[in-house]
Motif scaffolding. Structure first.
Motif, mmCIF file in Angstrom:
data_model
loop_
_atom_site.group_PDB
_atom_site.id
_atom_site.type_symbol
_atom_site.label_atom_id
_atom_site.label_comp_id
_atom_site.label_asym_id
_atom_site.label_seq_id
_atom_site.Cartn_x
_atom_site.Cartn_y
_atom_site.Cartn_z
ATOM 1 N N MET A 318 45.643 51.361 2.933
ATOM 2 C CA MET A 318 44.386 51.437 3.669
ATOM 3 C C MET A 318 44.408 50.598 4.941
ATOM 4 N N GLY A 319 43.783 51.142 5.980
ATOM 5 C CA GLY A 319 43.488 50.416 7.205
ATOM 6 C C GLY A 319 42.122 50.857 7.685
ATOM 7 N N MET A 320 41.387 49.963 8.330
ATOM 8 C CA MET A 320 40.024 50.287 8.762
ATOM 9 C C MET A 320 39.742 49.738 10.150
ATOM 10 N N ILE A 321 38.833 50.417 10.836
ATOM 11 C CA ILE A 321 38.314 49.928 12.102
ATOM 12 C C ILE A 321 37.407 48.722 11.829
ATOM 13 N N SER A 322 37.345 47.798 12.753
ATOM 14 C CA SER A 322 36.630 46.540 12.510
ATOM 15 C C SER A 322 35.133 46.728 12.305
ATOM 16 N N THR A 323 34.543 47.782 12.877
ATOM 17 C CA THR A 323 33.088 47.963 12.815
ATOM 18 C C THR A 323 32.614 48.696 11.562
ATOM 19 N N LYS A 324 33.525 49.101 10.695
ATOM 20 C CA LYS A 324 33.138 49.876 9.521
ATOM 21 C C LYS A 324 32.671 48.975 8.373
ATOM 22 N N SER A 325 32.082 49.611 7.363
ATOM 23 C CA SER A 325 31.492 48.881 6.230
ATOM 24 C C SER A 325 32.561 48.605 5.182
ATOM 25 N N HIS A 326 33.410 47.623 5.455
ATOM 26 C CA HIS A 326 34.566 47.358 4.602
ATOM 27 C C HIS A 326 34.158 47.067 3.159
ATOM 28 N N GLN A 327 33.174 46.215 2.995
ATOM 29 C CA GLN A 327 32.789 45.811 1.637
ATOM 30 C C GLN A 327 32.310 47.003 0.828
ATOM 31 N N GLU A 328 31.432 47.811 1.388
ATOM 32 C CA GLU A 328 30.897 48.958 0.648
ATOM 33 C C GLU A 328 32.003 49.952 0.307
ATOM 34 N N ILE A 329 32.912 50.188 1.252
ATOM 35 C CA ILE A 329 33.999 51.136 1.006
ATOM 36 C C ILE A 329 34.888 50.637 -0.124
ATOM 37 N N PHE A 330 35.251 49.366 -0.096
ATOM 38 C CA PHE A 330 36.069 48.809 -1.175
ATOM 39 C C PHE A 330 35.341 48.882 -2.516
ATOM 40 N N GLN A 331 34.055 48.559 -2.528
ATOM 41 C CA GLN A 331 33.300 48.577 -3.781
ATOM 42 C C GLN A 331 33.255 49.977 -4.381
ATOM 43 N N PRO A 336 39.825 48.297 -11.337
ATOM 44 C CA PRO A 336 40.799 47.390 -11.960
ATOM 45 C C PRO A 336 42.114 48.117 -12.240
ATOM 46 N N GLY A 337 43.206 47.435 -11.961
ATOM 47 C CA GLY A 337 44.525 48.015 -12.180
ATOM 48 C C GLY A 337 45.091 48.752 -10.993
ATOM 49 N N ASP A 338 44.270 49.018 -9.969
ATOM 50 C CA ASP A 338 44.771 49.656 -8.750
ATOM 51 C C ASP A 338 45.683 48.699 -7.988
ATOM 52 N N ARG A 339 46.531 49.254 -7.128
ATOM 53 C CA ARG A 339 47.318 48.472 -6.181
ATOM 54 C C ARG A 339 46.762 48.728 -4.786
ATOM 55 N N LEU A 340 46.900 47.741 -3.916
ATOM 56 C CA LEU A 340 46.358 47.877 -2.564
ATOM 57 C C LEU A 340 47.349 47.336 -1.549
ATOM 58 N N PHE A 341 47.655 48.166 -0.558
ATOM 59 C CA PHE A 341 48.495 47.777 0.563
ATOM 60 C C PHE A 341 47.685 47.992 1.841
ATOM 61 N N THR A 342 47.345 46.931 2.542
ATOM 62 C CA THR A 342 46.542 47.051 3.754
ATOM 63 C C THR A 342 47.443 47.059 4.982
ATOM 64 N N VAL A 343 46.998 47.805 6.001
ATOM 65 C CA VAL A 343 47.793 47.987 7.219
ATOM 66 C C VAL A 343 46.871 47.981 8.429
ATOM 67 N N PRO A 344 47.399 47.721 9.621
ATOM 68 C CA PRO A 344 46.589 47.864 10.838
ATOM 69 C C PRO A 344 46.447 49.337 11.205
ATOM 70 N N VAL A 345 45.417 49.640 11.962
ATOM 71 C CA VAL A 345 45.231 50.983 12.524
ATOM 72 C C VAL A 345 45.723 50.927 13.964
ATOM 73 N N PRO A 346 46.816 51.604 14.289
ATOM 74 C CA PRO A 346 47.384 51.488 15.637
ATOM 75 C C PRO A 346 46.418 51.936 16.730
ATOM 76 N N ASP A 347 46.526 51.282 17.885
ATOM 77 C CA ASP A 347 45.779 51.669 19.089
ATOM 78 C C ASP A 347 44.278 51.701 18.861
ATOM 79 N N SER A 348 43.770 50.725 18.119
ATOM 80 C CA SER A 348 42.330 50.694 17.853
ATOM 81 C C SER A 348 41.881 49.250 17.650
#
Length: 408
Positions: A318-331, A336-348
């Motif tokens: 997952m990668g997100m734009i800074s203005t988005k609702s990160h907390q709500e999307i994650f919730q 439980p038990g999922d894996r998460l790999f976060t990445v930057p969104v290029p050119d944004s």
């Protein structure tokens, strides 16, 4: 192509109609030479545009379609009968538009591109243009036609609230700005607060209005709306509503002016394509699901689809734009038990992968594994090393666009 677009004095989001109207006037008001179906909504408007365009094309009409954002290339935004504008044609039409720009009140990049779409559709003799609102509706650059064939509001949810207003009622009021006196309005499923605002505006403008229910799921990728059965190529329960809105819109067109058979509707729906939304792909020969899921409502759609698959665990990239609702999307998405790999969104203007990871671990402390990466390819490679679950790439349409560029 982006280099040709001027560096305007206005910020990227600067709503208003004065600049676009002045620019279009200097271009000879091409928007008045094309009949228009206007589509607004927080989510679903792109697929509704795709359905409607495909149906009209199947019926034999020359159909322009304008959507945003693009995934890989600017040419995706402007197309006729499903074919993206050629790069050379786009360059030439942008040059024509830029020659008419008033340097004392320079339009935004989106306004320049919207004017180019209007001019291109008019010059190519389109029978109709299906125009997707960029942001909001009332002050969006696409909102320059007094007599659309139909105005559609697919959905209303929490996105761009920093610009459109802090409540669903405020956001609904902005989207209701595309409604025009006595012109048909087709409205999707809305929350009560938003629906109250929309219905009030419809009454004020005396719009003939339709509120189509979702199509019936017949199983096996088939659906029924009214007496019409059709193959539904786009997955997810929300497409039952989106396809119903599209068909209801087609059915409002006067039969004296538009000859659209049930077979054309069936063929058009069946041939609809809309990439980057609940789409299956592969990475290193492993199947993955990709979906933008860039706001809470679209995250709910993705979550419901995943729940229907009953596949656990999920390996999120997952990668997100800074203005988005990160907390709500994650919730909404993380379990439980999922894996998460976060990445930057290029050119944004993207959120820090490290900050996203920290937030996710706070909200869902029972993730089985987490890591922040500086490159999407590395994150996907790490995800495919464990094939025990489903890999899902999501969080931003721009991120999906970068993913598609890696497959060229």
């Amino acid at each position: 192509m982006a280099d040709l677009l001027p560096s305007h004095q206005h910020p990227a989001i600067h709503l208003g109609l004065d600049r676009i109207k002045q620019l279009l006037a200097r271009l000879g008001n091409p928007q008045d030479r094309v009949r228009v179906i206007h589509v607004a909504g927080t989510n679903g408007k792109g697929s509704v545009c795709a359905y409607i365009s495909s149906i009209l094309q199947a019926a034999g009409y020359r159909v322009g379609r304008y959507t945003s954002p693009h995934l890989q290339d600017w040419t995706e935004r402007i197309c006729i009968n499903g074919q993206n504008i050629a790069s050379e044609d786009l360059y030439n039409i942008l040059v024509s538009v830029l020659e008419q720009v008033n340097p004392e009140d320079s339009p935004t990049q989106f306004e320049v591109f919207t004017a180019a779409a209007w001019l291109y559709f008019a010059e190519k003799g389109c029978d109709v243009a299906v125009m997707e609102v960029g942001l909001g509706g009332r002050l969006d650059a696409t909102n320059v036609c007094d007599r659309p064939l139909a105005s559609i509001i697919v959905s209303i949810g929490w996105d761009h609230w920093q610009v459109l207003g802090p409540t669903l009622g405020d956001i609904a009021r902005e989207k209701a700005g595309i409604l025009k006196p006595h012109c048909p309005a087709i409205i999707g499923a809305l929350q009560p607060e938003a629906q109250t605002v929309i219905k009030q505006r419809i009454q004020e403008l005396n719009c003939p209005a339709l509120y189509p229910p979702a199509a019936e799921d017949l199983g096996g990728g088939k659906a029924r709306f009214g007496d019409l059965e059709y193959q539904l190529p786009l997955v997810g329960a929300h497409q039952l509503q989106n396809s119903a809105v599209a068909i209801a819109t087609i059915q409002t067109l006067p039969p004296s002016d538009w000859q659209i058979s049930p077979q054309a509707i069936q063929q058009g729906i069946a041939h609809t394509r809309w990439p980057g939304r609940l789409e299956w792909s592969s990475w290193k020969q492993q199947r993955i699901l990709i979906d933008g899921a860039h706001n809470p409502e679209s995250a709910l759609v993705l979550r419901h689809y995943l729940d229907s698959l009953e596949t656990i665990p999920i390996h999120w990239v997952m990668g997100m734009i800074s203005t988005k609702s990160h907390q709500e999307i994650f919730q909404i998405l993380l379990r439980p038990g999922d894996r998460l790999f976060t990445v930057p969104v290029p050119d944004s203007n993207c959120a820090s992968p490290e900050a996203l990871l920290e937030l996710a671990q706070t909200l869902q402390p029972n993730l089985s594994a987490c890591a922040a990466y500086r490159d999407l390819q590395d994150a996907l490679d790490a995800a495919v090393m464990d094939s025990s679950g489903l890999i899902v790439l999501s969080g931003s349409l721009y991120l999906l666009g970068y993913y598609f560029s890696l497959h060229r």
